[in-house]
Design an enzyme around this catalytic site. Structure first.
Site, PDB file in Angstrom:
ATOM      1  N   ASN A  11       0.871  -1.178   0.000  1.00  0.00           N
ATOM      2  CA  ASN A  11       0.000   0.000   0.000  1.00  0.00           C
ATOM      3  C   ASN A  11       0.908   1.228   0.000  1.00  0.00           C
ATOM      4  OD1 ASN A  11      -1.772   2.063   0.552  1.00  0.00           O
ATOM      5  ND2 ASN A  11      -2.232   1.392   2.641  1.00  0.00           N
ATOM      6  N   LYS A  13       0.026   4.244  -0.144  1.00  0.00           N
ATOM      7  CA  LYS A  13      -0.644   5.378   0.503  1.00  0.00           C
ATOM      8  C   LYS A  13      -0.488   6.638  -0.344  1.00  0.00           C
ATOM      9  CE  LYS A  13       0.367   3.304   4.944  1.00  0.00           C
ATOM     10  NZ  LYS A  13       0.015   3.370   6.331  1.00  0.00           N
ATOM     11  N   HIS A  98      -9.559   0.597   4.743  1.00  0.00           N
ATOM     12  CA  HIS A  98      -8.304   0.819   5.464  1.00  0.00           C
ATOM     13  C   HIS A  98      -8.564   1.742   6.656  1.00  0.00           C
ATOM     14  CE1 HIS A  98      -4.236   2.134   6.373  1.00  0.00           C
ATOM     15  NE2 HIS A  98      -3.813   1.069   5.723  1.00  0.00           N
ATOM     16  N   GLU A 100      -7.035   4.143   7.865  1.00  0.00           N
ATOM     17  CA  GLU A 100      -6.830   5.583   7.622  1.00  0.00           C
ATOM     18  C   GLU A 100      -8.053   6.173   6.931  1.00  0.00           C
ATOM     19  OE1 GLU A 100      -3.041   5.218   5.681  1.00  0.00           O
ATOM     20  OE2 GLU A 100      -2.150   4.614   7.591  1.00  0.00           O
ATOM     21  N   GLU A 170      -5.540  -5.662  10.252  1.00  0.00           N
ATOM     22  CA  GLU A 170      -4.552  -4.614  10.487  1.00  0.00           C
ATOM     23  C   GLU A 170      -4.856  -3.916  11.810  1.00  0.00           C
ATOM     24  OE1 GLU A 170      -2.524  -3.275   6.658  1.00  0.00           O
ATOM     25  OE2 GLU A 170      -4.273  -2.012   6.919  1.00  0.00           O
ATOM     26  N   GLY A 176       2.106   1.801  10.814  1.00  0.00           N
ATOM     27  CA  GLY A 176       3.003   2.944  10.719  1.00  0.00           C
ATOM     28  C   GLY A 176       3.666   3.315  12.032  1.00  0.00           C
ATOM     29  N   SER A 216       3.257  -2.598  10.281  1.00  0.00           N
ATOM     30  CA  SER A 216       4.719  -2.559  10.443  1.00  0.00           C
ATOM     31  C   SER A 216       5.413  -3.857  10.028  1.00  0.00           C
ATOM     32  CB  SER A 216       5.089  -2.172  11.883  1.00  0.00           C
ATOM     33  OG  SER A 216       4.573  -0.886  12.190  1.00  0.00           O
TER      34      SER A 216
HETATM   35  C1  PEP Z   1      -0.884  -0.194   5.909  1.00  0.00           C
HETATM   36  O1  PEP Z   1      -0.913   0.966   5.555  1.00  0.00           O
HETATM   37  O2  PEP Z   1      -1.756  -0.973   5.514  1.00  0.00           O
HETATM   38  C2  PEP Z   1       0.190  -0.636   6.787  1.00  0.00           C
HETATM   39  C3  PEP Z   1       0.128  -1.838   7.286  1.00  0.00           C
HETATM   40  O3  PEP Z   1       1.194   0.264   7.039  1.00  0.00           O
HETATM   41  P1  PEP Z   1       2.625  -0.060   7.731  1.00  0.00           P
HETATM   42  O4  PEP Z   1       3.184  -1.287   7.086  1.00  0.00           O
HETATM   43  O5  PEP Z   1       3.465   1.170   7.434  1.00  0.00           O
HETATM   44  O6  PEP Z   1       2.373  -0.236   9.180  1.00  0.00           O
END
Ligand code: PEP
Length: 252
Positions: A11, A13, A98, A100, A170, A176, A216
């Protein structure tokens, strides 16, 4: 264990200009040679980069995904992007729900449900994201939060209709933040989600559905996660921005 092809999805973003996205896609396509066996790879750049990135990766094993979508086919919906537009840009996948988007853009379980429906009608594979916040975990609400997201997000579908769906667990506190759930923490939730699918939709879908972990994920923690019986891949944010680190995750 059921025969589920692992999937590693990136992703991107709201990162990378179009030229930067093109450059990263070129590098990634090179790094995917020879093609990694037995793993599905997908990247989700921002909307403006979808078409050019799709052109670059079209001959490679890397699939193209979008990060969001609207459910209507077309119309006066300024600022939105329709399923058919994504298909015509080369997309096969769409990330939906997601955290976000839930947190910053008012995405709800109901809107996600409509979007999932629209993807399925348009031959797009939804990557349906769910997860609890830190507060919810601390208050022992993880499973009730997931129950609600699953119940509402998947309301009204048959098991057959959901065959292409990919789930992504997630935990919001791990996105993040550099704080990964331990492999055991993630496995506990993935096993719970698979049982949930079995109760609601039956054994066939429960066995075949892929459940990705996101939060992460890095080259140095992917192996431990993938060793777990119910973790079928990863949705990678930060570490997918660098093609080399993403390629290392793909080749875990
Ligand atoms: C994501 O945006 O779906 C995500 C898992 O981000 P990160 O790997 O940076 O934690």
């Amino acid at each position: 264990m059921a025969d589920r092809t692992p999937m590693i999805a990136g992703n991107w973003k709201m990162y990378k200009t179009v030229p930067e996205a093109i450059e990263s896609a070129r590098k990634l396509a090179e790094l995917m040679l020879p093609e990694p066996a037995g793993v599905e790879v997908m990247i989700a750049p921002a909307f403006p980069a979808l078409y050019p990135v799709g052109q670059i990766i079209s001959e490679s094993c890397v699939r193209l995904g979008a990060q969001n979508m609207y459910w209507e086919a077309e119309g006066a919906f300024t600022g939105e992007v329709a399923p058919g537009m994504l298909v015509s840009s080369g997309c096969s996948h769409v990330i939906l729900g997601h955290s976000e988007r839930r947190q910053f853009f008012g995405e709800t379980d109901q809107t996600i449900n409509r979007k999932i429906s629209a993807t399925l009608k348009n031959n797009l594979t939804p990557v349906f994201c769910i997860g609890e916040t830190n507060d919810e975990r601390e208050q022992n609400k993880t499973f009730s939060v997931l129950d609600k997201q699953m119940e509402m997000g998947l309301l009204g579908f048959s098991a057959e209709a959901l065959d292409p769906l990919v789930l992504a667990y997630e935990p919001v506190w791990a996105i993040g933040t550099g704080k990964t759930a331990t492999s055991e923490q993630a496995q506990e939730v993935h096993a719970y989600l698979r049982q949930w699918v079995e109760k609601k939709f039956g054994n066939t879908l429960a066995k075949s559905i892929r459940i990705l972990y996101g939060g992460s994920v890095k080259p140095d923690n992917i192996r431990g996660l993938m060793a777990m019986p119910d973790i079928d891949g990863a949705l990678v944010g930060g570490a997918s921005l660098d093609p080399e680190s993403f390629a290392r995750i793909v080749r875990y």
